[in-house]
Write an enzyme that holds these catalytic residues in place. Structure first.
Site, PDB file in Angstrom:
ATOM      1  N   LYS A   1      -8.615  10.185  14.232  1.00  0.00           N
ATOM      2  CA  LYS A   1      -7.641   9.157  13.851  1.00  0.00           C
ATOM      3  C   LYS A   1      -7.479   9.171  12.332  1.00  0.00           C
ATOM      4  O   LYS A   1      -8.406   9.474  11.608  1.00  0.00           O
ATOM      5  CB  LYS A   1      -8.106   7.782  14.327  1.00  0.00           C
ATOM      6  CG  LYS A   1      -8.249   7.753  15.856  1.00  0.00           C
ATOM      7  CD  LYS A   1      -8.465   6.398  16.407  1.00  0.00           C
ATOM      8  CE  LYS A   1      -7.368   5.448  16.218  1.00  0.00           C
ATOM      9  NZ  LYS A   1      -6.215   5.533  17.073  1.00  0.00           N
ATOM     10  N   HIS A   2      -6.307   8.836  11.862  1.00  0.00           N
ATOM     11  CA  HIS A   2      -6.028   8.817  10.425  1.00  0.00           C
ATOM     12  C   HIS A   2      -5.423   7.483  10.023  1.00  0.00           C
ATOM     13  O   HIS A   2      -4.900   6.744  10.863  1.00  0.00           O
ATOM     14  CB  HIS A   2      -5.050   9.949  10.069  1.00  0.00           C
ATOM     15  CG  HIS A   2      -5.671  11.302  10.164  1.00  0.00           C
ATOM     16  ND1 HIS A   2      -6.139  11.992   9.082  1.00  0.00           N
ATOM     17  CD2 HIS A   2      -5.941  12.092  11.237  1.00  0.00           C
ATOM     18  CE1 HIS A   2      -6.648  13.147   9.452  1.00  0.00           C
ATOM     19  NE2 HIS A   2      -6.541  13.234  10.776  1.00  0.00           N
ATOM     20  N   LEU A   3      -5.497   7.190   8.725  1.00  0.00           N
ATOM     21  CA  LEU A   3      -4.874   5.977   8.201  1.00  0.00           C
ATOM     22  C   LEU A   3      -3.370   6.032   8.436  1.00  0.00           C
ATOM     23  O   LEU A   3      -2.752   7.071   8.209  1.00  0.00           O
ATOM     24  CB  LEU A   3      -5.136   5.858   6.696  1.00  0.00           C
ATOM     25  CG  LEU A   3      -6.572   5.528   6.286  1.00  0.00           C
ATOM     26  CD1 LEU A   3      -6.735   5.699   4.786  1.00  0.00           C
ATOM     27  CD2 LEU A   3      -6.934   4.118   6.699  1.00  0.00           C
TER      28      LEU A   3
ATOM     29  N   VAL B   1      -1.469  10.045   4.914  1.00  0.00           N
ATOM     30  CA  VAL B   1      -2.354  10.075   6.078  1.00  0.00           C
ATOM     31  C   VAL B   1      -3.504  11.052   5.863  1.00  0.00           C
ATOM     32  O   VAL B   1      -4.430  11.117   6.663  1.00  0.00           O
ATOM     33  CB  VAL B   1      -1.592  10.427   7.383  1.00  0.00           C
ATOM     34  CG1 VAL B   1      -0.624   9.335   7.742  1.00  0.00           C
ATOM     35  CG2 VAL B   1      -0.899  11.766   7.289  1.00  0.00           C
TER      36      VAL B   1
ATOM     37  N   PRO C   1      -9.081   3.782  10.989  1.00  0.00           N
ATOM     38  CA  PRO C   1      -9.004   3.173  12.319  1.00  0.00           C
ATOM     39  C   PRO C   1     -10.087   3.723  13.247  1.00  0.00           C
ATOM     40  O   PRO C   1     -10.448   4.892  13.178  1.00  0.00           O
ATOM     41  CB  PRO C   1      -7.614   3.578  12.811  1.00  0.00           C
ATOM     42  CG  PRO C   1      -7.232   4.775  12.013  1.00  0.00           C
ATOM     43  CD  PRO C   1      -7.970   4.672  10.711  1.00  0.00           C
TER      44      PRO C   1
END
Length: 181
Positions: free
Chosen positions: A82-84, A90, A110
């Protein structure tokens, strides 16, 4: 009659592609219950290779219960994938440290929490389980399915994205089975 030994790595004599995972997997962030097995077409070592983006610094766990059956190609995508999404970029600048270590200060990456597979679950060929998904007891997961949501116990689920195909038993029978547990 003798109960099979849950510490046996290869429970089927002369078949080395099916292994009991409890004593095989070494990653401390992966917990496996007794008698859970993995059957791979190529090499049983692929089970740890198929746990994707599982970085120690995140701390999430893959927890798989007892008596589960995991088919070849099943993949678990963990929270490291998961990435920002609420930052200017990102790109995970901060994880590379040095001059970038504070690049995402006050931002939280996240996470969906641990990925949990309860007891007696059948995970079909090439299924993909996304971060934080919980699959309930005695569920059946169809081949080639992608799971982004939790699965209720005693449910047959499949598709991309996965949807309920049907309950395995009536609600009354499911409740009676849970009372036996």
């Amino acid at each position: 009659m003798k109960i099979p030994d849950s510490n046996t790595i290869f429970p089927l004599e002369n078949y080395k592609n099916l292994c009991s995972l409890k004593n095989y997997v070494k990653n401390p962030n992966i917990r496996i219950g007794e008698y859970t097995y993995y059957d791979d077409f190529e090499d049983e070592i692929n089970i740890e290779k198929n746990v994707k983006y599982h970085f120690d610094f995140i701390g999430d766990k893959l927890i798989i219960g007892k008596l589960c059956m995991i088919a070849s190609g099943v993949q678990f995508v963990m929270n490291g994938g998961k990435h920002l999404t609420e930052a200017i970029t990102v790109y995970p600048l901060a994880i590379f440290g040095d001059a970038w270590q504070d690049a995402m200060k006050n931002k939280k990456y996240p996470t969906e929490g641990n990925t949990i597979i309860d007891n007696d679950v059948w995970l079909g060929f090439d299924a993909t389980i996304m971060p934080g998904v919980k699959i309930g007891d005695v569920a059946i997961i169809a081949s080639k399915s992608v799971f982004t949501n939790n699965v209720e116990p005693y449910t047959i689920v499949g598709g991309k994205p996965a949807k309920i195909i049907r309950k395995r038993f009536s609600d009354e029978k499911i409740n009676a089975l849970f009372n036996l547990k």
